[in-house]
Design a protein around this motif. Structure first.
Motif, mmCIF file in Angstrom:
data_model
loop_
_atom_site.group_PDB
_atom_site.id
_atom_site.type_symbol
_atom_site.label_atom_id
_atom_site.label_comp_id
_atom_site.label_asym_id
_atom_site.label_seq_id
_atom_site.Cartn_x
_atom_site.Cartn_y
_atom_site.Cartn_z
ATOM 1 N N TYR A 165 0.829 -1.209 0.000
ATOM 2 C CA TYR A 165 0.000 0.000 0.000
ATOM 3 C C TYR A 165 0.862 1.257 0.000
ATOM 4 O O TYR A 165 0.563 2.230 -0.701
ATOM 5 N N ALA A 166 1.933 1.253 0.807
ATOM 6 C CA ALA A 166 2.802 2.425 0.859
ATOM 7 C C ALA A 166 3.434 2.712 -0.495
ATOM 8 O O ALA A 166 3.648 3.875 -0.860
ATOM 9 N N LEU A 167 3.701 1.665 -1.276
ATOM 10 C CA LEU A 167 4.268 1.824 -2.621
ATOM 11 C C LEU A 167 3.214 2.225 -3.656
ATOM 12 O O LEU A 167 3.561 2.451 -4.821
ATOM 13 N N ASN A 168 1.965 2.292 -3.239
ATOM 14 C CA ASN A 168 0.861 2.648 -4.138
ATOM 15 C C ASN A 168 0.670 1.620 -5.252
ATOM 16 O O ASN A 168 0.189 1.930 -6.339
ATOM 17 N N LEU A 169 1.031 0.370 -4.975
ATOM 18 C CA LEU A 169 0.923 -0.664 -6.001
ATOM 19 C C LEU A 169 -0.530 -1.028 -6.304
ATOM 20 O O LEU A 169 -0.833 -1.476 -7.423
ATOM 21 N N PHE A 170 -1.422 -0.849 -5.355
ATOM 22 C CA PHE A 170 -2.829 -1.173 -5.608
ATOM 23 C C PHE A 170 -3.432 -0.206 -6.633
ATOM 24 O O PHE A 170 -4.235 -0.615 -7.475
ATOM 25 N N ASP A 171 -3.032 1.063 -6.581
ATOM 26 C CA ASP A 171 -3.568 2.044 -7.532
ATOM 27 C C ASP A 171 -2.742 2.136 -8.803
ATOM 28 O O ASP A 171 -3.274 2.385 -9.880
ATOM 29 N N LYS A 172 -1.424 1.960 -8.650
ATOM 30 C CA LYS A 172 -0.545 2.066 -9.812
ATOM 31 C C LYS A 172 0.528 0.987 -9.731
ATOM 32 O O LYS A 172 1.641 1.229 -9.240
ATOM 33 N N PRO A 173 0.210 -0.204 -10.204
ATOM 34 C CA PRO A 173 1.155 -1.320 -10.062
ATOM 35 C C PRO A 173 2.381 -1.224 -10.957
ATOM 36 O O PRO A 173 3.362 -1.944 -10.732
ATOM 37 N N ASN A 174 2.347 -0.352 -11.968
ATOM 38 C CA ASN A 174 3.463 -0.258 -12.909
ATOM 39 C C ASN A 174 3.930 1.183 -13.065
ATOM 40 O O ASN A 174 3.145 2.122 -12.948
ATOM 41 N N THR A 175 5.229 1.332 -13.325
ATOM 42 C CA THR A 175 5.790 2.620 -13.740
ATOM 43 C C THR A 175 6.477 2.411 -15.078
ATOM 44 O O THR A 175 7.167 1.407 -15.289
ATOM 45 N N ASN A 176 6.286 3.362 -15.991
ATOM 46 C CA ASN A 176 6.673 3.202 -17.386
ATOM 47 C C ASN A 176 7.954 3.971 -17.688
ATOM 48 O O ASN A 176 8.075 5.148 -17.319
ATOM 49 N N PRO A 177 8.917 3.369 -18.380
ATOM 50 C CA PRO A 177 10.176 4.066 -18.674
ATOM 51 C C PRO A 177 9.994 5.356 -19.471
ATOM 52 O O PRO A 177 10.846 6.244 -19.397
ATOM 53 N N LYS A 178 8.899 5.480 -20.193
ATOM 54 C CA LYS A 178 8.683 6.712 -20.970
ATOM 55 C C LYS A 178 8.531 7.929 -20.064
ATOM 56 O O LYS A 178 8.725 9.073 -20.495
ATOM 57 N N ASP A 179 8.193 7.694 -18.803
ATOM 58 C CA ASP A 179 8.033 8.789 -17.843
ATOM 59 C C ASP A 179 9.342 9.149 -17.143
ATOM 60 O O ASP A 179 9.343 10.000 -16.243
ATOM 61 N N TYR A 180 10.443 8.515 -17.550
ATOM 62 C CA TYR A 180 11.736 8.736 -16.901
ATOM 63 C C TYR A 180 12.790 9.059 -17.961
ATOM 64 O O TYR A 180 13.716 8.284 -18.208
ATOM 65 N N PRO A 181 12.662 10.223 -18.592
ATOM 66 C CA PRO A 181 13.551 10.551 -19.720
ATOM 67 C C PRO A 181 15.007 10.748 -19.338
ATOM 68 O O PRO A 181 15.886 10.726 -20.205
ATOM 69 N N GLU A 182 15.295 10.942 -18.046
ATOM 70 C CA GLU A 182 16.672 11.169 -17.635
ATOM 71 C C GLU A 182 17.402 9.874 -17.257
ATOM 72 O O GLU A 182 18.507 9.927 -16.715
ATOM 73 N N PHE A 183 16.788 8.740 -17.546
ATOM 74 C CA PHE A 183 17.460 7.461 -17.307
ATOM 75 C C PHE A 183 18.804 7.457 -18.037
ATOM 76 O O PHE A 183 18.889 7.691 -19.244
ATOM 77 N N GLY A 184 19.894 7.198 -17.287
ATOM 78 C CA GLY A 184 21.223 7.135 -17.891
ATOM 79 C C GLY A 184 21.714 8.443 -18.474
ATOM 80 O O GLY A 184 22.595 8.441 -19.346
ATOM 81 N N SER A 185 21.206 9.555 -17.974
ATOM 82 C CA SER A 185 21.511 10.868 -18.556
ATOM 83 C C SER A 185 22.917 11.328 -18.186
ATOM 84 O O SER A 185 23.577 10.774 -17.303
ATOM 85 N N LYS A 186 23.353 12.403 -18.852
ATOM 86 C CA LYS A 186 24.652 13.001 -18.546
ATOM 87 C C LYS A 186 24.700 13.498 -17.107
ATOM 88 O O LYS A 186 25.729 13.388 -16.444
ATOM 89 N N ALA A 187 23.582 14.067 -16.643
ATOM 90 C CA ALA A 187 23.548 14.547 -15.258
ATOM 91 C C ALA A 187 23.773 13.402 -14.273
ATOM 92 O O ALA A 187 24.484 13.557 -13.272
ATOM 93 N N HIS A 188 23.189 12.254 -14.553
ATOM 94 C CA HIS A 188 23.373 11.090 -13.692
ATOM 95 C C HIS A 188 24.812 10.571 -13.784
ATOM 96 O O HIS A 188 25.407 10.192 -12.773
ATOM 97 N N GLU A 189 25.361 10.569 -14.979
ATOM 98 C CA GLU A 189 26.740 10.116 -15.149
ATOM 99 C C GLU A 189 27.716 11.036 -14.417
ATOM 100 O O GLU A 189 28.690 10.576 -13.818
#
Length: 770
Positions: A383-407
């Motif tokens: 419940y704390a993870l909100n999995l009942f309402d939103k069981p999935n998170t989509n990579p399209k919503d995370y455009p900074e994955f592996g970004s220069k800022a992260h590197e």
């Protein structure tokens, strides 16, 4: 933390959606949990306590190894999620790193089938060992391992790294990471020392809390799609195996357990970490997975931990098959669950666990209230993870994955972690117009820079995913030009009689090439490993590498030893022949770039050892030790050649500048029990370049009545940056907790008496009165 505008916009959008629909109070979550629990059958409850590995539901010849590329098996999922109502899945099939999109597809399909077959629509909780980045994901940002973060001594960088890891983990549709490791890295023999922040309880506490704050957010709002649930591990005393080998017995007194091993976990629990994993070993003859005193009385009752307690890999099964404390799998399940386990990482034969646990409840050997307590804890996290309402998170919503800022964040951590241990004649930093020989088995390997838990369990598949990053050789070539660099690997590894044939031995060729070089970069250390495959019998640097070091040094050219290792391998057989020594630990994909910048003066090193670096294999004494370890020669008729004498001590680390400490002051030299004392010291950069310095504050209890006091203990630290000629006054405040110790029966004692504070070489005493 520096993020691009694109990431900030994305984060705001994700977080605003979370704030609008997902944020729940503890009371609201508990109400939902109780409502759902009341509707569940015994079978559904036991299913929630069951965790299986992904291979079990992947297509393949058996449930132990699925095919690659991975495809899920509809029949296997139907059995797991309909018949047995399995509530958790972990790991990556066949040990392969997946892309974020593939992760999303796999876990979405798992969730789809879980919800399809769950009568009450309870989602699965998916967990992975994301210990230094999204470690099982192709293209993820790999940070330095925890031991290097301990050397960096920068909690803000640790928090930032964890926040980025959470972001990239959620981009993979994974909400739960089995991290941080809060064990004390006391023994360099232990194959998982590099997974710890080092050998000091306070250091592990501070950095552990910083990592949890990064993973979960400072408010532990793990339903936020930018955060993940953290998992403290391995509770408790895992790294003190008497033999130094993984998952072997320990003997730990109540005093030592509470004084050294408990503080980091206590701090992490107080910081709100949602889950905890249990020590796979044995303490004082009792497997921890069956120890009611540790799991229930200490963890759940005394410390008040309300979260989820999960086993390590197959460790309830091990109570029967390995530890022989149970005559059958069924008895092992009874012992583990009654001791306080909430979820069993089965990970394969889940039918055995589920069927037997159901039978045990029906027979009255496991009480229904114990089952309900366990399932409450599982459901609260879901419940704390909100999995009942939103069981999935989509990579399209995370455009900074592996970004220069992260590197860049990964690079900064590596640059602050790398530790200069020897710099004879100020040979470093080097000029860039020189001829360099790069040699040694770690010279041209991305695998060794990252270590284990990198793209695969043992890190052996790292080269498949790291072509765009630089090895030490490549980073040096980029820095001073290929024409100025000669590369000869020199030797292979040789550990326990086994060769790693990544290249043919070329020792003589390396010696010949050394004659034509101005400087030799000798890159020694270890190949990647973790857990049992990393057990060892000899702490000396391997024979072939030692021979290479001695023969190359004998040529007479300056040798800079570059250590790239998960634990300090003994180098005393050749240390005196070296002009410089640089410890890189396991610095990640950008470690070589940071190293090259340090070697040639573009970065001033500021790392400090997170452990004692031993001089001999039989001299493995922590910096936290008793006065009897220091019976100096001259105090009697004997010459104690084997006295306390590490190669390099905890907290040691050189700079390209110099720092002067003065004016160590206490706001009062006499306090009453319960009062605080403020300590200040002025630090000045007396050199010619800007540098960062870690200011350590140690205390000593000069006399104690219950147990012999430690020589000294780290109580505070701060990392500061000073320009040439600049001074800063650093102030710390000590509390009664810092002056309290655990007695022989584990009780906490604060006594009147004399204490001493130490900063660098400065000391001041104060007294505590009734």
């Amino acid at each position: 933390m520096k993020y691009s505008f694109k990431m900030i916009a994305c984060a705001l959008a994700l977080a605003s959606g979370f704030m609008a629909s997902a944020q729940q109070t503890e009371a609201e979550i508990n109400k939902k949990v109780e409502s759902l629990l009341a509707k569940m059958t015994l079978e559904e409850k036991v299913g929630q306590m069951t965790q299986i590995t992904l291979d079990v539901i992947g297509k393949g010849n058996n449930r132990y190894t699925s095919d690659y590329p991975l495809y899920l098996d509809d029949g296997a999922m139907k059995t797991a999620f309909e018949k047995y109502q399995v509530g958790s899945v972990l790991n990556t099939a066949s040990g392969h790193a997946l892309t974020p999109q593939k992760w999303y597809e796999v876990i979405s399909e798992v969730q789809k089938n879980t919800l399809k077959y769950s009568r009450l629509k309870i989602p699965t909780i998916y967990g992975v060992d994301e210990i230094h980045g999204a470690t099982y994901t192709d293209g993820a940002t790999m940070f330095p391992q925890e031991i290097a973060q301990g050397a960096a001594r920068n909690p803000e960088l640790t928090k930032q790294a964890a926040a980025i890891t959470a972001y990239e983990t959620r981009a993979c549709n994974i909400p739960w990471t089995f991290s941080p490791v809060l064990d004390l890295g006391l023994s360099p023999l232990f194959p998982r020392q590099w997974e710890t922040f080092g050998e000091d309880p306070y250091l592990c506490s501070v950095l552990g809390v910083a990592m949890i704050d990064g993973y979960e957010g400072v408010n532990n709002d793990i339903g936020n799609p930018l955060h993940v649930a953290s998992c403290m591990k391995h509770f408790l005393g895992y790294h003190t195996a008497t033999s130094g080998k993984d998952r072997t017995p320990s003997y730990i007194s109540d005093e030592a357990l509470r004084e050294y091993h408990l503080p980091a976990f206590k701090a992490a629990i107080e910081a709100g970490s949602h889950t905890i994993m249990i020590n796979s070993g044995i303490i004082n003859g009792v497997p921890v997975h069956a120890n009611y005193d540790i799991l229930t009385k200490l963890l759940k009752e005394e410390l008040g931990f309300k979260g989820l307690v999960v086993t390590d890999w197959a460790d309830i099964e091990n109570l029967h098959k390995r530890d022989r404390i149970a005559a059958s799998d069924k008895e092992a399940i009874m012992l583990g669950i009654n001791a306080g386990i909430d979820m069993s990482m089965v990970p394969y034969n889940y039918e055995v666990f589920c069927d037997n646990l159901i039978g045990l409840v029906k027979e009255g050997k496991v009480k229904q209230q114990r089952i309900d307590d366990a399932v409450r804890r599982v459901l609260r996290v879901k419940y704390a993870l909100n999995l009942f309402d939103k069981p999935n998170t989509n990579p399209k919503d995370y455009p900074e994955f592996g970004s220069k800022a992260h590197e860049e964040a990964s690079y900064r951590m590596a640059a602050e972690a790398i530790t200069l241990l020897k710099n004879e004649g100020n040979i470093l930093p080097l000029k860039k117009n020189i001829k360099v020989l790069v040699t040694g088995p770690n010279a041209n390997s991305m695998r060794t820079l990252n270590g284990g838990w990198s793209y695969s369990w043992q890190g052996d598949r790292t080269p498949m995913h790291t072509e765009k990053y630089n090895t030490i050789l490549e980073a040096v070539q980029h820095k001073i030009g290929k024409n100025n660099v000669t590369y000869v690997p020199g030797v292979s590894y040789k550990e326990g009689g086994h060769y790693y044939d990544e290249f043919a031995d070329k020792l003589d060729e390396a010696v010949a090439a050394a004659k034509d070089a101005d400087v030799i970069f000798l890159c020694l250390g270890e190949n990647s490993y973790t857990e049992k495959p990393g057990d060892m019998n000899d702490l000396y640097m391997s024979d072939l590498q030692t021979e290479l070091a001695q023969k190359v040094a004998a040529v007479g050219k300056p040798v800079i030893l570059i250590l790239n290792e998960g634990r300090p391998r003994v180098i005393s057989k050749f240390e005196r022949q070296l002009k410089g020594i640089v410890q890189t630990y396991l610095p990640g994909n950008f470690g070589a770039d940071a190293l090259a910048d340090i070697l040639f003066g573009d970065v001033n090193p500021s790392g400090k050892l997170p452990y004692n670096y031993p001089r001999y294999p039989n001299a493995l004494i922590s910096y936290i030790h008793k006065p009897s370890e220091e019976q100096r020669a001259g105090e009697g008729v004997y010459n104690y050649e084997a006295d306390y004498n590490p190669q390099f001590g905890f907290g040691f680390g050189l700079s390209y500048t110099t720092f002067d400490y003065k004016d160590l002051k206490l706001d009062k030299t006499s306090i009453k029990k319960g009062e605080n004392v403020k300590v200040s010291v002025t630090v000045t950069n007396t050199g010619k370049v800007t540098g960062k310095e870690v200011v350590h504050l140690f205390t000593s209890d000069l006399y104690a009545s219950s147990v012999t006091p430690d020589m000294k203990r780290l109580r505070r630290f701060d990392k500061i940056e000073l320009k040439p000629g600049e001074s800063k006054t650093v102030t710390f405040e000590l509390t009664p907790k810092d002056l309290t110790y655990a007695g022989r029966h584990g009780e906490y004692i604060l006594e009147a008496g004399e204490f001493e504070v130490m900063v660098d070489k400065l000391k001041q005493k104060f007294t505590v009165s009734e």
